[in-house]
Design an enzyme around this catalytic site. Structure first.
Site, mmCIF file in Angstrom:
data_model
loop_
_atom_site.group_PDB
_atom_site.id
_atom_site.type_symbol
_atom_site.label_atom_id
_atom_site.label_comp_id
_atom_site.label_asym_id
_atom_site.label_seq_id
_atom_site.Cartn_x
_atom_site.Cartn_y
_atom_site.Cartn_z
ATOM 1 N N LYS A 136 11.890 13.695 15.160
ATOM 2 C CA LYS A 136 10.706 13.947 16.236
ATOM 3 C C LYS A 136 9.562 14.585 15.302
ATOM 4 C CE LYS A 136 9.853 13.042 20.538
ATOM 5 N NZ LYS A 136 10.323 11.825 21.442
HETATM 6 N N1 GLU Z 1 8.348 8.440 21.500
HETATM 7 C C1 GLU Z 1 9.000 7.957 22.385
HETATM 8 C C2 GLU Z 1 10.795 7.999 23.266
HETATM 9 O O1 GLU Z 1 10.625 9.477 23.202
HETATM 10 C C3 GLU Z 1 9.367 6.307 21.545
HETATM 11 C C4 GLU Z 1 10.033 6.484 19.916
HETATM 12 C C5 GLU Z 1 9.990 5.259 18.819
HETATM 13 O O2 GLU Z 1 9.487 4.447 19.382
HETATM 14 O O3 GLU Z 1 10.265 5.730 17.579
HETATM 15 O O4 GLU Z 1 11.762 7.697 22.546
#
Ligand code: GLU
Length: 438
Positions: free
Chosen positions: A128
């Site tokens: 993240k």
């Molecule tokens: N931000 C989204 C989540 O928290 C998607 C992450 C992604 O598609 O890599 O799942």
């Protein structure tokens, strides 16, 4: 239960009492995650000897992001990218731009991505990123410069086979296009697979924008069958009406449910007979919030939690459902569209009150599932139609949820602990197979 770090907070001025989720004894998202791991450890059998792996992010990068503001001065922002675990494949997870982003929040979000990706069995680890900034204070040019400089700074650890960012809170297709372009410029060739959630004309996938909301709806509909709830007569309350809450609300309304209350960053609206979701979505697209929507009454933000409803969908930020409001919630089922919206204390209160919680780590996994489809399509340069994408998404979500439901029944544990059991076993199994280097 082991000790988790607490977040020191300074005392709030008397006129502005801090909400309970921000108070001194609050664990913060990383502390919450550590508690969740402790809860699952007794169910991991022999694999529990590797559990410490899950409590330590593999790699955490803090970067300075300096940019020229439009007024000629230079501003510095703090950016992060954390790769929590890469045992099952490259890191994968979104990037958020928010004024409250901290390293420990990004650590927790990256860990939840590891769990989520393993829960739906896509071949990724968890990662993240984020920048501590309120993007609403930036012009479009400033936003682009900040995004590009951040991408360049984290460029040493991201890549189509290393770590693949995607949208999250306050980031969208345009931000992904700038990230893809910046990475590609630095590499000397176009690398569409470095991010997902791109515009469809730039290697993005049909259905990606709606995928998280569609997954929320799919898992909610499956769970409703198990508890004998009729979706077509259900009343739904939604917190956050962006990509996740807005689409989930739309799909529930299309299935006949009544969306009776919606809360976003600016306020809360209510209509007992049900809101007209398509026109509310147009109002939000036009004005930036649900506030002022003509066919609804405004209610106090705190009353949102006691609204008469069957399904509650928190689809905003972390720790919204906490010891302060969990006892007042009327819903029978909570579907976590957001990441980390429920504190462990609230989880226990809801469990005692027989409220079924569909945890983030499965309920909002639709987004990353279609991100995986996007990445596969980019690699093969062969693009699927939307019907195929949606059908594959629904199948993966249903199968994953059915397995988790069974584990919850077999072990008499919550769906959150069941999801952690499934995911942690998968992660630690690959950890064991790969062995310790050197
Ligand atoms: N931000 C989204 C989540 O928290 C998607 C992450 C992604 O598609 O890599 O799942």
């Amino acid at each position: 239960m082991s000790q988790a770090p607490s977040t020191p907070m300074s005392a709030a001025p008397a006129s502005h009492p801090l909400p309970s989720y921000l108070q001194a004894n609050n664990l913060g998202p990383w502390g919450v995650y550590l508690q969740q791991v402790d809860r699952v450890t007794p169910y991991l059998g022999n694999l529990s000897r590797w559990v410490e792996t899950l409590k330590r992010p593999k790699r955490s990068l803090i970067v300075d992001v300096p940019i020229h503001l439009d007024n000629g001065t230079v501003a510095h922002f703090e950016g992060y990218r954390v790769q929590h675990n890469v045992s099952r494949g490259p890191g994968k997870g979104g990037v958020r731009f928010h004024q409250d982003v901290t390293l420990s929040e990004v650590m927790a979000l990256s860990a939840w991505m590891s769990i989520k990706n393993a829960a739906v069995n896509v071949p990724y680890g968890g990662a993240k990123g984020g920048i501590r900034v309120d993007p609403k204070t930036l012009s479009r040019g400033e936003l682009e410069r900040m995004t590009r400089r951040y991408t360049s700074e984290i460029g040493i650890i991201i890549g189509p086979n290393k770590d693949i960012p995607a949208p999250d809170v306050n980031t969208d297709e345009q931000i992904m296009a700038w990230m893809m372009d910046t990475y590609s410029m630095n590499q000397g060739s176009t690398a569409t697979g470095v991010v997902t959630g791109k515009p469809v004309d730039l290697g993005g996938s049909l259905g990606r924008r709606e995928a998280t909301g569609r997954g929320v709806f799919t898992v909610g509909a499956e769970a409703a069958k198990h508890i004998g709830m009729d979706i077509s007569t259900a009343r739904v309350a939604v917190q956050g009406f962006g990509n996740v809450g807005g689409i989930a609300g739309k799909l529930f309304a299309e299935a006949g449910a009544r969306v009776v209350a919606v809360q976003d960053h600016a306020g809360t609206i209510y209509r007992e007979a049900g809101l007209d979701v398509p026109s509310l979505l147009r109002h939000v697209a036009h004005t930036g919030s649900v506030v002022g929507f003509a066919q609804a009454e405004a209610i106090a933000n705190d009353l949102f939690w006691e609204v008469d409803c069957d399904i509650l969908i928190p689809a905003a930020l972390e720790q919204q459902i906490n010891a302060g409001n969990a006892g007042r919630i009327k819903a029978r089922m909570i579907i976590e569209g957001a990441n980390g919206p429920t504190t462990p204390e609230a989880d226990d209160i809801l469990h005692d009150r027989n409220v079924l919680v569909l945890p983030d780590v499965i309920a909002n996994a639709g987004g990353v599932t279609v991100s995986y489809f996007e990445w596969v399509q980019d690699f093969s340069s062969f693009f699927w139609d939307e019907a195929e994408i949606n059908a594959r998404l629904v199948r993966i979500m249903r199968e994953a949820f059915a397995g988790i439901w069974q584990v919850a029944q077999d072990n008499k544990v919550s769906l959150r602990t069941a999801t952690f059991i499934v995911a942690c076993k998968r992660i630690l199994h690959t950890r064991e197979l790969r062995g310790l280097y050197p």
